[in-house]
Design a protein around this motif. Sequence first.
Motif, PDB file in Angstrom:
ATOM      1  N   LEU A  60      -7.750  -5.992  -3.809  1.00  0.00           N
ATOM      2  CA  LEU A  60      -7.925  -6.997  -2.767  1.00  0.00           C
ATOM      3  C   LEU A  60      -7.216  -8.304  -3.113  1.00  0.00           C
ATOM      4  CD1 LEU A  60     -11.689  -6.487  -1.787  1.00  0.00           C
ATOM      5  CD2 LEU A  60      -9.638  -5.740  -0.549  1.00  0.00           C
ATOM      6  N   GLY A  91     -12.746  -4.860  -6.785  1.00  0.00           N
ATOM      7  CA  GLY A  91     -12.131  -5.302  -5.546  1.00  0.00           C
ATOM      8  C   GLY A  91     -10.916  -4.475  -5.182  1.00  0.00           C
ATOM      9  N   TRP A  92     -11.121  -3.201  -4.859  1.00  0.00           N
ATOM     10  CA  TRP A  92     -10.029  -2.281  -4.540  1.00  0.00           C
ATOM     11  C   TRP A  92     -10.314  -1.572  -3.222  1.00  0.00           C
ATOM     12  CZ3 TRP A  92      -5.756  -1.421  -7.851  1.00  0.00           C
ATOM     13  CH2 TRP A  92      -5.834  -2.085  -9.088  1.00  0.00           C
ATOM     14  N   VAL A  93      -9.244  -1.313  -2.474  1.00  0.00           N
ATOM     15  CA  VAL A  93      -9.348  -0.537  -1.241  1.00  0.00           C
ATOM     16  C   VAL A  93      -8.208   0.477  -1.235  1.00  0.00           C
ATOM     17  CG1 VAL A  93      -9.247  -0.566   1.272  1.00  0.00           C
ATOM     18  CG2 VAL A  93     -10.414  -2.421   0.061  1.00  0.00           C
ATOM     19  N   ASP A  94      -8.547   1.740  -1.360  1.00  0.00           N
ATOM     20  CA  ASP A  94      -7.562   2.823  -1.314  1.00  0.00           C
ATOM     21  C   ASP A  94      -6.411   2.594  -2.294  1.00  0.00           C
ATOM     22  OD1 ASP A  94      -6.601   5.272  -0.487  1.00  0.00           O
ATOM     23  OD2 ASP A  94      -5.570   4.487   1.265  1.00  0.00           O
ATOM     24  N   ARG A 103       0.948   4.302  -2.722  1.00  0.00           N
ATOM     25  CA  ARG A 103       0.657   5.683  -2.339  1.00  0.00           C
ATOM     26  C   ARG A 103       1.796   6.629  -2.706  1.00  0.00           C
ATOM     27  NH1 ARG A 103      -4.249   6.934  -1.982  1.00  0.00           N
ATOM     28  NH2 ARG A 103      -3.728   8.692  -0.618  1.00  0.00           N
ATOM     29  N   TRP A 123       0.841  -1.205   0.000  1.00  0.00           N
ATOM     30  CA  TRP A 123       0.000   0.000   0.000  1.00  0.00           C
ATOM     31  C   TRP A 123       0.875   1.254   0.000  1.00  0.00           C
ATOM     32  CZ3 TRP A 123      -0.219   3.896   3.702  1.00  0.00           C
ATOM     33  CH2 TRP A 123      -1.241   4.833   3.546  1.00  0.00           C
TER      34      TRP A 123
END
Length: 337
Positions: free
Chosen positions: A157, A150-153, A133, A129
């Motif tokens: 996933l 299926g994505w988080v920030d 970023r 992550w």
Amino acid sequence: MAPLLLTACGVDRTATLGGLGFQAAVLAASAAGLLWLARFRERLAPRVAAMALGVLIFELFTAPMWHNAHLGAWAYLYRDVSWVLTLGWTVLFLLVVEVGDRLLPHWRAWRRFLLNLLVLTLLVVPLEWLVVRLGIRSYAPEVVEAARGGWVDGLPLAVLYYVPVFSALVLGFYRYWCCVIDRTLLIPVRRIRWRRGLLLTLGAVLLFELMVEPMVVNRGFPAWSLLYRDVSLVMSGLWVLVIAITAALVYRVGLTLPVSVRFILALAIATAIALPIEYGLVWAGYRVYGASAVANFSGFTIPLLQTPVEIAFAIPCYLALVIGFIRYWEIVLDNDL
């Protein structure tokens, strides 16, 4: 988009403040970790080499799936494969393995292996992550498509699957070569346990096939054989058969050879069998490499077949990790470790 086309690998290698800071942190942490390991771990250099080789093989094989940018031209080994990232993963994996072995020396090998996987997943996912970023890591369009919804920030996933598979294959490869480095006394194998070996091989092949599924499309296989998207049980079964034939040949001609020589012999035999099969499937249209994989090809092809020469390097990379993983678990089970 023009800046992304400045290099052959299609990523912008220009160093950014975030990229420089990340590199400084990785180099400092790696130096500290290696100094700490050197205080008590014998034969550290070959251990580092074995772990680094496993990590690098994985990174080379899966390079089309993700892109590493903004680290500076000095940080790259091949296209967008970075030695800084390889070093960071190598030292992190070594630290997790060594701490686990020192704290839990009496645990069975399989329990420590699973604990290593859990700890590495908890550590690597946040680090993945972070590089996303910082703008260092991005994903190929095929991976983005496969992970749609299926994505988080900014993080797919699917990384919760990729990380344990990556860790398991590299750890299996490393643990196998530790048997060579430590000159571990192993119980002679009197016969091949085919049922166990085939199950181990099928598991390793399926894990790898599911992970690299976005890189290559399997076409023309019967619908009943499809396990997930275009991952075919027929295709996976073919690789299992190749490794089974290899095991039989190595058992027949190389049983008395050292562990390291048997591995090299197995890799050579499996590659000699698998490479013509892969080239034939590509030529016949059953295996179609995605745009990101094609973009990583040099343009050189095998005469007559007109298929990429890079496949000749990818197949041994794939087999090295799979064979190392399988052989490690066979050693664990045969020697009741």
